[in-house]
Design a protein around this motif. Structure first.
Motif, PDB file in Angstrom:
ATOM      1  N   LEU A   1       0.856  -1.185   0.000  1.00 56.97           N
ATOM      2  CA  LEU A   1       0.000   0.000   0.000  1.00 56.97           C
ATOM      3  C   LEU A   1       0.888   1.231   0.000  1.00 56.97           C
ATOM      4  CD1 LEU A   1      -2.791  -0.851   2.613  1.00 56.97           C
ATOM      5  CD2 LEU A   1      -3.094  -0.500   0.167  1.00 56.97           C
ATOM      6  N   GLU A   2       0.885   1.987  -1.082  1.00 58.02           N
ATOM      7  CA  GLU A   2       1.707   3.205  -1.136  1.00 58.02           C
ATOM      8  C   GLU A   2       1.077   4.280  -0.262  1.00 58.02           C
ATOM      9  OE1 GLU A   2       3.994   3.115  -5.305  1.00 58.02           O
ATOM     10  OE2 GLU A   2       1.890   3.693  -5.442  1.00 58.02           O
ATOM     11  N   ASP A   3      -0.216   4.382  -0.343  1.00 56.93           N
ATOM     12  CA  ASP A   3      -0.973   5.192   0.612  1.00 56.93           C
ATOM     13  C   ASP A   3      -2.345   4.541   0.696  1.00 56.93           C
ATOM     14  OD1 ASP A   3      -2.788   6.384  -1.380  1.00 56.93           O
ATOM     15  OD2 ASP A   3      -0.995   7.470  -2.043  1.00 56.93           O
TER      16      ASP A   3
ATOM     17  N   THR B   1      -4.976   4.881  -0.866  1.00 58.15           N
ATOM     18  CA  THR B   1      -5.720   4.637  -2.105  1.00 58.15           C
ATOM     19  C   THR B   1      -4.823   4.262  -3.286  1.00 58.15           C
ATOM     20  OG1 THR B   1      -5.692   6.994  -2.580  1.00 58.15           O
ATOM     21  CG2 THR B   1      -7.690   6.120  -1.518  1.00 58.15           C
ATOM     22  N   ALA B   2      -3.617   3.804  -3.015  1.00 56.67           N
ATOM     23  CA  ALA B   2      -2.748   3.354  -4.114  1.00 56.67           C
ATOM     24  C   ALA B   2      -2.082   2.047  -3.730  1.00 56.67           C
ATOM     25  CB  ALA B   2      -1.702   4.406  -4.443  1.00 56.67           C
ATOM     26  N   VAL B   3      -2.201   1.056  -4.591  1.00 53.17           N
ATOM     27  CA  VAL B   3      -1.646  -0.269  -4.309  1.00 53.17           C
ATOM     28  C   VAL B   3      -0.656  -0.628  -5.412  1.00 53.17           C
ATOM     29  CG1 VAL B   3      -2.221  -2.656  -3.759  1.00 53.17           C
ATOM     30  CG2 VAL B   3      -3.965  -0.881  -3.498  1.00 53.17           C
ATOM     31  N   LEU B   4       0.566  -0.932  -5.014  1.00 51.82           N
ATOM     32  CA  LEU B   4       1.577  -1.324  -5.987  1.00 51.82           C
ATOM     33  C   LEU B   4       1.652  -2.855  -5.986  1.00 51.82           C
ATOM     34  CD1 LEU B   4       3.576   0.327  -7.779  1.00 51.82           C
ATOM     35  CD2 LEU B   4       5.339  -0.314  -6.121  1.00 51.82           C
TER      36      LEU B   4
ATOM     37  N   ARG C   1       0.228  -0.259 -10.779  1.00 51.77           N
ATOM     38  CA  ARG C   1      -0.263   0.513  -9.647  1.00 51.77           C
ATOM     39  C   ARG C   1      -1.778   0.628  -9.786  1.00 51.77           C
ATOM     40  NH1 ARG C   1       2.747   4.769 -10.030  1.00 51.77           N
ATOM     41  NH2 ARG C   1       4.206   4.190  -8.394  1.00 51.77           N
ATOM     42  N   ILE C   2      -2.492   0.186  -8.750  1.00 51.36           N
ATOM     43  CA  ILE C   2      -3.948   0.254  -8.765  1.00 51.36           C
ATOM     44  C   ILE C   2      -4.393   1.417  -7.898  1.00 51.36           C
ATOM     45  CG2 ILE C   2      -6.078  -0.942  -8.070  1.00 51.36           C
ATOM     46  CD1 ILE C   2      -4.662  -3.574  -8.728  1.00 51.36           C
ATOM     47  N   LYS C   3      -5.240   2.272  -8.457  1.00 52.76           N
ATOM     48  CA  LYS C   3      -5.768   3.417  -7.694  1.00 52.76           C
ATOM     49  C   LYS C   3      -7.159   3.054  -7.176  1.00 52.76           C
ATOM     50  CE  LYS C   3      -2.810   6.895  -8.540  1.00 52.76           C
ATOM     51  NZ  LYS C   3      -2.151   7.627  -7.446  1.00 52.76           N
ATOM     52  N   LEU C   4      -7.401   3.396  -5.912  1.00 57.50           N
ATOM     53  CA  LEU C   4      -8.713   3.128  -5.314  1.00 57.50           C
ATOM     54  C   LEU C   4      -9.526   4.416  -5.232  1.00 57.50           C
ATOM     55  CD1 LEU C   4      -7.640   0.855  -2.322  1.00 57.50           C
ATOM     56  CD2 LEU C   4      -8.292   0.171  -4.626  1.00 57.50           C
ATOM     57  N   LYS C   5     -10.848   4.275  -5.279  1.00 57.59           N
ATOM     58  CA  LYS C   5     -11.719   5.441  -5.145  1.00 57.59           C
ATOM     59  C   LYS C   5     -11.753   5.908  -3.689  1.00 57.59           C
ATOM     60  CE  LYS C   5     -14.972   3.682  -8.560  1.00 57.59           C
ATOM     61  NZ  LYS C   5     -16.226   2.924  -8.554  1.00 57.59           N
TER      62      LYS C   5
END
Lengths: 305, 503
Positions: free
Chosen positions: B79-81, B83-86, B141-145
């Protein structure tokens, strides 16, 4: 004769239309397939997309109009579960169902008719009582129960036959017998009562007086005259056979149309249900037309104009 | 004549023997249904997924042994933050049509997964996913809402398909003849009869030992599935009825595998204004919990094979399960006393809905409950519903004021408890305190804090008693003794990773 067939076929059209209308209404008033196909916690947006994709968001009369237009072209729409044309799904399974139904029907005729004849000829003897008892049981035992029973006896205990599926002729024995038993009962009972009637006729006495052999009298003279009601029963029982196929195919994992039908009904897979209903109706109408034509073959006094 | 019959039977027996003794390397699996599609993201039905995921693999998986989250086509995520998953992908993996499994394939699969029209069945878990970008060939990198604590649950359901083949044949055809990276490759499929898969000789990981071929057979009748397992026609049979399972328990050639299900059985007690009934009073809802002898139902209708709930809807291994809670004990006197306190000393009459043919023993359980309620003066007017109509009423919030349901959300407390949030489509309660806890748990990324939130929610729910807490289901599988290390999950899913089939 040809004129008669043509007239009968034309008369079939309103019947088929009626069947389409009724099956459409019955399936559509029974609920929305979305509830069964998507899990209850699916968000509304996804459900709406699903309903739009399959035209379920249209008013019901629009759906029926669309359905009729396409059905006329042999297209019942795509199955809601399989995303494949409903007609294709039915046709793929047709071979298996035909194999099972035809075997069961032949078995029923080959056992039922002779049993009925013997019971009538040897009226009130042990043979008659045996036939009557067995046929009564055959009519009384529901096929889902009989199916399970035969699986437990012949597959699990004796290990003689496979418990289900389609493959060699061995796979056919249990489902075909189960499906046939109900019919055997009915055919045997009808044959018996018709034979009893015929055996008392004057022409049978005449035949005996002429010195004809007893078996010739019974199996040729009497049976031919007794056979018309039996044939009618056989024709009508094609309907029972279609119903029986639904249960038998499920119990014996037989990959046919009946099993497709029951799963489609449970899932409210409208296109498949309608395709199967129409297909069964066509067979029923077709077989009964053939039965009517066979009357003329059995009895030359009957003619068709 | 006698001889002919004997000969016929003998040939029959020989053929059955040959059938039963098929090559040792074939594993035959009997499930309820034939898959509708082998593309795992096409439906959430376990029969489809079990077969499809032997061919098409996800980024991660949840091993039924210990329900541990493990890497598959991905090696790790970070988890980069909030709402961002690497996600790091496994190197050197190819689809069986030689397309490479890389970031492009994952981007393509992700975009199909979040498309609610193409993957409606996954709309709930894919909802937090916003977009994806390729970082390099083996990283995305997956961005979450919004922050989404059960991210692992979502990642384990994203199945990776080859973009070239997919675009060539389309979604429907892909489901009929999939190409994947999995331990098995598609061979033939006779619909409703047999689906055959062969072992993937070039598999990137460790193949299940001794299995050259898997045959999937749809056997709709559960007695027939048990029978086929007894005769050796099937090596694995899923979804057995408790009665069949009890018989198989004594079979020396097979192992019975009981698996606690994710399905939680309960009786809805609607406390909503719009469903005006005596159940709006908390004391009445508690009284009904005291009035039902849950252990008797478990012992008599399931022969002990159901899991008693500890006054909560979360299962013991789940995050947020509250070990301090106990269920309402069976105490009809206490029930009567609470009813009297609530102003119903002589009980009342109430509509009680239940399905027939939707869950194991649904009718029997419902009737038992009705009988127990009568003992404390609550007379039920029982309404039996066909499964389709039952599901419609559930969603339409018409299963009121009282109804028997078994809810099986995915394995996360939020997905479980959200169903009682006042804004949920089929929630039959309205508690601002519970809503606040659910909203907090939904976005709490700190695991310990999340555990505490759900423990509090469970305490609140036990006291509020929005349901009669009944039992957790148990799924039964039976497998041949030759198959080692077989296990299934509570959502009906099983895999053949790490299994071994003896000769």
């Amino acid at each position: 004769m040809l004129q008669y067939v043509a007239r009968r076929l034309i008369l079939t059209l309103p019947v088929l239309f009626g069947i389409l209308l009724i099956s459409f209404m019955l399936t559509h008033i029974s609920g929305d397939p979305t509830d069964l196909i998507l899990s209850p916690d699916t968000p509304d947006e996804a459900r709406e997309l699903f309903r739009r994709k399959h035209g379920l968001d249209q008013p019901i009369w629009v759906q029926f109009y669309q359905f009729c237009v396409h059905a006329l072209q042999g297209d019942f729409g795509n199955s809601l579960r399989f995303n494949e044309p409903a007609t294709k799904l039915v046709l793929e399974r047709l071979g298996a169902t035909t194999e099972l139904a035809v075997t069961a029907m032949l078995l029923a005729i080959l056992v039922g008719v002779p049993a009925g004849v013997i019971a009538a000829y040897r009226r009130n003897t042990a043979a008659d009582v045996a036939v009557r008892t067995i046929t009564l049981l055959g009519q009384a035992v529901p096929s889902f129960y009989l199916g399970i029973l035969t699986i437990i006896i012949f597959a699990v205990w004796l290990r003689w036959l496979p418990s289900g599926g389609r493959g060699t002729w061995l796979h056919l024995i249990l489902p075909a017998t189960t499906l046939a038993l109900n019919l055997v009962a009915l055919i045997a009972r009808t044959t018996r009562s018709c034979m009893l009637d015929v055996l008392n006729q004057d022409y049978i006495r005449t035949a005996r007086a002429k010195g004809l052999g007893e078996s010739w009298i019974v199996w040729v003279h009497a049976l031919r005259n007794a056979f018309i009601p039996v044939l009618t029963v056989i024709g009508l029982q094609v309907g029972l056979l279609m119903g029986g196929v639904v249960v038998t195919e499920t119990v014996f994992s037989w990959p046919g149309v009946g099993r497709l039908a029951i799963q489609a009904i449970y899932a409210r897979d409208f296109p498949v249900v309608q395709a199967v209903v129409l297909f069964f109706a066509l067979i029923f109408v077709g077989v009964n037309l053939i039965v009517d034509l066979l009357y003329a073959v059995l009895d030359p006094r009957i003619g068709y104009r | 004549m006698k001889n002919t019959i004997r000969k016929l039977l003998l040939t029959g027996m020989l053929s059955v023997a040959t059938l039963a003794g098929a090559p040792a390397a074939t594993l035959t699996v009997a499930q309820n249904f034939d898959p509708q599609t082998l593309w795992p993201n096409g439906t959430t039905a376990s029969d489809n997924l079990n077969a499809g995921s032997a061919i098409v693999e996800a980024l991660f998986w949840v091993d039924p042994h210990g329900e541990e989250f493990k890497p598959l086509l991905a090696t790790s995520y970070e988890l980069e933050d909030d709402t961002a998953v690497l996600v790091k992908l496994r190197e050197g993996v190819k689809f069986t049509n030689d397309e490479p499994m890389n970031a492009d394939a994952v981007v393509h699969s992700f975009n199909v997964f979040i498309d609610k029209e193409k993957s409606p069945a996954y709309a709930r878990v894919s909802d937090p996913f916003a977009s994806i970008e390729k970082v390099d060939d083996l990283t995305v990198r997956i961005k979450l809402k919004y922050p989404f604590p059960p991210i692992e649950l979502a990642l384990s359901q994203l199945y990776i398909t080859p973009p070239g083949y997919w675009n060539e044949v389309g979604l429907e055809a892909y489901g009929q003849k999939p190409v994947g990276t999995g331990p098995f490759v598609f061979d033939t499929w006779a619909r409703d009869d047999r689906l055959v898969m062969k072992a993937n000789a070039d598999y990137w990981g460790k193949l299940p030992e001794g299995i050259d071929e898997i045959v999937w057979r749809p056997v709709p009748d559960d007695i027939a599935r048990a029978a086929g397992l007894t005769t050796g026609e099937y090596d694995v049979a899923s979804n057995l009825a408790v009665t069949s399972a009890m018989e198989l328990e004594n079979n020396p050639d097979a192992k019975l595998v009981p698996v606690p299900s994710y399905r939680i059985y309960q009786i809805i007690l609607s406390s909503l204004e719009e469903h005006k009934s005596p159940l709006m009073d908390k004391k009445v809802r508690q009284a009904l919990n005291y009035a039902v002898d849950k252990q008797a139902i478990i012992d008599n209708l399931f022969f002990g094979n159901a899991v008693a709930l500890k006054g909560q809807v979360l299962r013991e291994p789940q995050i947020g399960f509250n070990p301090d809670l106990e269920d309402y004990p069976y105490d009809p006197e206490k029930a009567k006393q609470l009813l009297a306190e609530a102003g119903y000393p002589d009980g009342f009459e109430i509509t009680y809905k239940f399905p027939s043919g939707r869950y194991a023993q649904d009718r029997e359980v419902s009737e038992a409950v009705a009988g127990m309620l009568t003992e404390v003066g609550v007379k039920t007017n029982m309404v039996v519903l066909e499964p389709g109509e039952f599901l419609r009423q559930l969603r339409a919030k018409e299963l009121q004021p009282m109804a028997f349901v078994g809810l099986a959300p995915q394995d996360d407390p939020d997905l479980q408890v959200s169903q009682y949030h006042s804004s949920w489509r089929y929630s039959y309660m309205n508690s601002p305190e519970l809503d606040a806890l659910i909203d907090a748990g939904k976005q709490e990324m700190d695991r310990d804090k999340r555990v505490q939130i759900y423990r509090d929610a469970m305490t609140l729910m036990r006291d509020e008693a929005p349901i009669i807490f009944l039992y957790g289901g148990v799924d039964f599988y039976a497998v041949t003794n030759r198959l080692e290390n077989f296990m299934a999950r509570g959502d009906g899913r099983f895999f053949f990773y790490d299994t071994r089939l003896q000769e």
